[in-house]
Design a protein around this motif. Structure first.
Motif, PDB file in Angstrom:
ATOM      1  N   SER A 311       0.825  -1.204   0.000  1.00 13.26           N
ATOM      2  CA  SER A 311       0.000   0.000   0.000  1.00 13.26           C
ATOM      3  C   SER A 311       0.862   1.257   0.000  1.00 13.26           C
ATOM      4  O   SER A 311       0.532   2.252  -0.660  1.00 13.26           O
ATOM      5  CB  SER A 311      -0.930  -0.008   1.215  1.00 13.26           C
ATOM      6  OG  SER A 311      -0.174  -0.031   2.427  1.00 13.26           O
ATOM      7  N   VAL A 312       1.999   1.216   0.719  1.00 10.50           N
ATOM      8  CA  VAL A 312       2.898   2.373   0.728  1.00 10.50           C
ATOM      9  C   VAL A 312       3.532   2.567  -0.644  1.00 10.50           C
ATOM     10  O   VAL A 312       3.733   3.702  -1.112  1.00 10.50           O
ATOM     11  CB  VAL A 312       3.969   2.200   1.815  1.00 10.50           C
ATOM     12  CG1 VAL A 312       4.925   3.379   1.828  1.00 10.50           C
ATOM     13  CG2 VAL A 312       3.309   2.048   3.188  1.00 10.50           C
ATOM     14  N   VAL A 313       3.840   1.461  -1.321  1.00 11.91           N
ATOM     15  CA  VAL A 313       4.408   1.560  -2.658  1.00 11.91           C
ATOM     16  C   VAL A 313       3.415   2.213  -3.619  1.00 11.91           C
ATOM     17  O   VAL A 313       3.778   3.085  -4.422  1.00 11.91           O
ATOM     18  CB  VAL A 313       4.820   0.159  -3.160  1.00 11.91           C
ATOM     19  CG1 VAL A 313       5.298   0.233  -4.603  1.00 11.91           C
ATOM     20  CG2 VAL A 313       5.907  -0.428  -2.277  1.00 11.91           C
ATOM     21  N   VAL A 314       2.152   1.815  -3.523  1.00 17.85           N
ATOM     22  CA  VAL A 314       1.127   2.401  -4.398  1.00 17.85           C
ATOM     23  C   VAL A 314       0.973   3.896  -4.109  1.00 17.85           C
ATOM     24  O   VAL A 314       0.883   4.719  -5.035  1.00 17.85           O
ATOM     25  CB  VAL A 314      -0.207   1.659  -4.217  1.00 17.85           C
ATOM     26  CG1 VAL A 314      -1.321   2.363  -4.997  1.00 17.85           C
ATOM     27  CG2 VAL A 314      -0.072   0.216  -4.684  1.00 17.85           C
ATOM     28  N   ALA A 369      -4.105  -0.206  -6.109  1.00 21.02           N
ATOM     29  CA  ALA A 369      -4.069  -1.102  -4.951  1.00 21.02           C
ATOM     30  C   ALA A 369      -4.557  -2.501  -5.321  1.00 21.02           C
ATOM     31  O   ALA A 369      -3.969  -3.508  -4.902  1.00 21.02           O
ATOM     32  CB  ALA A 369      -4.921  -0.521  -3.824  1.00 21.02           C
ATOM     33  N   LEU A 370      -5.605  -2.570  -6.115  1.00 23.01           N
ATOM     34  CA  LEU A 370      -6.102  -3.882  -6.546  1.00 23.01           C
ATOM     35  C   LEU A 370      -5.086  -4.587  -7.433  1.00 23.01           C
ATOM     36  O   LEU A 370      -4.900  -5.800  -7.341  1.00 23.01           O
ATOM     37  CB  LEU A 370      -7.433  -3.717  -7.291  1.00 23.01           C
ATOM     38  CG  LEU A 370      -8.628  -3.252  -6.436  1.00 23.01           C
ATOM     39  CD1 LEU A 370      -9.847  -3.009  -7.323  1.00 23.01           C
ATOM     40  CD2 LEU A 370      -8.949  -4.281  -5.357  1.00 23.01           C
ATOM     41  N   PRO A 378      -7.801   0.861   2.959  1.00 26.30           N
ATOM     42  CA  PRO A 378      -6.807   1.690   3.661  1.00 26.30           C
ATOM     43  C   PRO A 378      -6.060   2.642   2.740  1.00 26.30           C
ATOM     44  O   PRO A 378      -5.743   3.772   3.138  1.00 26.30           O
ATOM     45  CB  PRO A 378      -5.860   0.639   4.274  1.00 26.30           C
ATOM     46  CG  PRO A 378      -6.648  -0.619   4.329  1.00 26.30           C
ATOM     47  CD  PRO A 378      -7.528  -0.575   3.136  1.00 26.30           C
ATOM     48  N   VAL A 379      -5.786   2.193   1.517  1.00 31.39           N
ATOM     49  CA  VAL A 379      -5.076   3.062   0.579  1.00 31.39           C
ATOM     50  C   VAL A 379      -5.926   4.266   0.208  1.00 31.39           C
ATOM     51  O   VAL A 379      -5.440   5.404   0.148  1.00 31.39           O
ATOM     52  CB  VAL A 379      -4.669   2.268  -0.670  1.00 31.39           C
ATOM     53  CG1 VAL A 379      -3.951   3.162  -1.668  1.00 31.39           C
ATOM     54  CG2 VAL A 379      -3.783   1.095  -0.292  1.00 31.39           C
ATOM     55  N   ILE A 380      -7.223   4.031  -0.020  1.00 30.16           N
ATOM     56  CA  ILE A 380      -8.114   5.138  -0.373  1.00 30.16           C
ATOM     57  C   ILE A 380      -8.249   6.117   0.792  1.00 30.16           C
ATOM     58  O   ILE A 380      -8.220   7.340   0.611  1.00 30.16           O
ATOM     59  CB  ILE A 380      -9.495   4.587  -0.798  1.00 30.16           C
ATOM     60  CG1 ILE A 380      -9.367   3.835  -2.130  1.00 30.16           C
ATOM     61  CG2 ILE A 380     -10.514   5.712  -0.925  1.00 30.16           C
ATOM     62  CD1 ILE A 380     -10.649   3.172  -2.565  1.00 30.16           C
TER      63      ILE A 380
END
Length: 408
Positions: A311-314, A369-370, A378-380
């Motif tokens: 998620s941090v990478v995205v 993320a998907l 969480p990413v959103i």
């Protein structure tokens, strides 16, 4: 002869026909024509744009109209009476000002470069994998990064304020003091948490790089910062074929930090040579909320990374697009300010623009993320908090303000 004239039957039943003048209908005599109409027709544009008869009087006076002309030709007692007559005859018409240049026009190339300089530093952790030992070193790196992030956010805000009030020289003086202090403080925090060792050394290099990157980004040296990241990018690219030896990986990391620090020092020395006013130094507490926001965003990113590093990478890869949308929102907000007639109308337009830009950012973030196999919720949520444009930062250039700006 004073009595009624009796007409004899058959004689005088009708009045004699009067002869008509030759050459068609008779024209209006010149003395009956109002010369003020000609004056109003000649000065229709400046008179229509006037906001008071006194402005028309100043226009007539600058046109060289004398008192004798006013009384003899226009049959008015004085200049102000003639100005009031013209002001009443010509309807009001205020032309719109010419379109001003957009101060927030997005630059796709610059946003792409900034996105790269936000994403490429993460390769340093991949290249230095195995340098630090144990959870203490990892914790020290995280705490050091959070401290540096919070300090640099507040420092950048203060430097931008000084840049707006006193020019590049004032911003350079702020960065000359604030950047070394922040790097030293973050390095001390990392040393206190992880203890002496490789982890503390990496934390010190990380602190120096983050401080130098803040200086270069504030002063608009994104391309120089991108060039300073080339050693780390080259080392990370070599991992696809073979892993560099630890001394070589360490040399690449030190080269990146040294290039960034050297470029930042050169940029500060360059702007200090420029002429500029001292400006008014804002209070230190004014930048505190921005530092706290940077700390909160860093903590949320760290928690999300602990749960799912993908998620941090995205989020990191989306920073370039978020930068472009930020400029796009500010540009549309300025356009809404110029086209709005009331503060409420401007608030509605700005709100719709904010929702549109935020949706345009969150939709591809969820798709990313998907695609990475991470949970999108969480990413959103983190992207909505950390990537929302700030409405108060959009400032149009000086010029004629709109009615909404005057009313606000």
């Amino acid at each position: 002869m004073s009595g009624p004239l009796r007409l004899v039957p058959g004689e005088g039943d009708c009045l004699p026909t009067l002869p008509r003048p030759r050459g068609g209908p008779r024209r209006r005599p010149s003395w009956a024509h109002d010369p003020i109409d000609e004056l109003a027709e000649r000065l229709v544009e400046p008179v229509a744009a006037a906001v008071h008869p006194y402005e028309v009087a100043a226009l007539l006076e600058s046109d060289g109209l004398t008192g004798d002309q006013i009384t003899e030709r226009y049959a008015r007692p004085d200049l102000f009476t003639l100005a009031e007559d013209l002001y009443e005859r010509v309807p009001r018409h205020y032309p719109e000002p010419p379109p001003a240049p957009d101060p927030w026009r997005p630059d796709p190339l610059r946003c792409a470069v900034r996105g790269l300089v936000f994403a490429l530093p993460g390769l340093a952790y991949v290249l230095a994998a195995g340098v630090w030992r144990g959870s203490a070193d990892v914790t020290g790196l995280i705490v050091c990064a959070l401290a540096a992030w919070a300090w640099n956010q507040a420092l950048a805000h203060r430097a931008y304020l000084r840049l707006a009030s006193g020019g590049p020289a004032a911003a350079g003086r702020t960065l000359r003091v604030g950047a070394p202090v922040g790097a030293l403080g973050a390095a001390v925090v990392g040393l206190a948490v992880s203890g002496p060792g490789a982890g503390a050394a990496f934390a010190a290099g990380q602190s120096c790089y983050l401080a130098a990157a803040t200086v270069l980004l504030v002063l608009g040296r994104e391309r120089v910062l991108l060039l300073s990241l080339s050693p780390v990018a080259a080392g990370a690219a070599s991992l696809l074929v073979w892993r560099p030896w630890p001394p070589l990986a360490l040399a690449l990391l030190l080269a990146t930090a040294a290039l960034a620090v050297g470029a930042a020092g050169h940029a500060v020395r360059t702007v200090l040579k420029k002429q500029g006013g001292a400006g008014t130094a804002p209070p230190l507490l004014r930048s505190l909320p921005y530092g706290l926001f940077g700390l909160a965003a860093g903590v949320l990113a760290a928690l999300a990374g602990a749960h799912d590093p993908r998620s941090v990478v995205v989020l990191t890869l989306s920073m370039g697009f978020a930068e472009w949308l930020l400029y796009r929102y500010r540009s549309l907000a300025v356009a809404a300010l110029r086209s709005s007639a009331t503060p409420r109308g401007f608030a509605l337009r700005a709100g719709r623009t904010l929702a549109l830009c935020l949706g345009a950012y969150l939709a591809p973030l969820a798709l990313g993320a998907l695609a990475a196999g991470a949970e999108p919720a969480p990413v959103i949520g983190l992207g909505a908090v950390a990537g929302s444009p700030s409405p108060g930062r959009a400032r149009p250039r000086r010029g004629r303000r709109s009615r909404a700006a005057r009313g606000a």
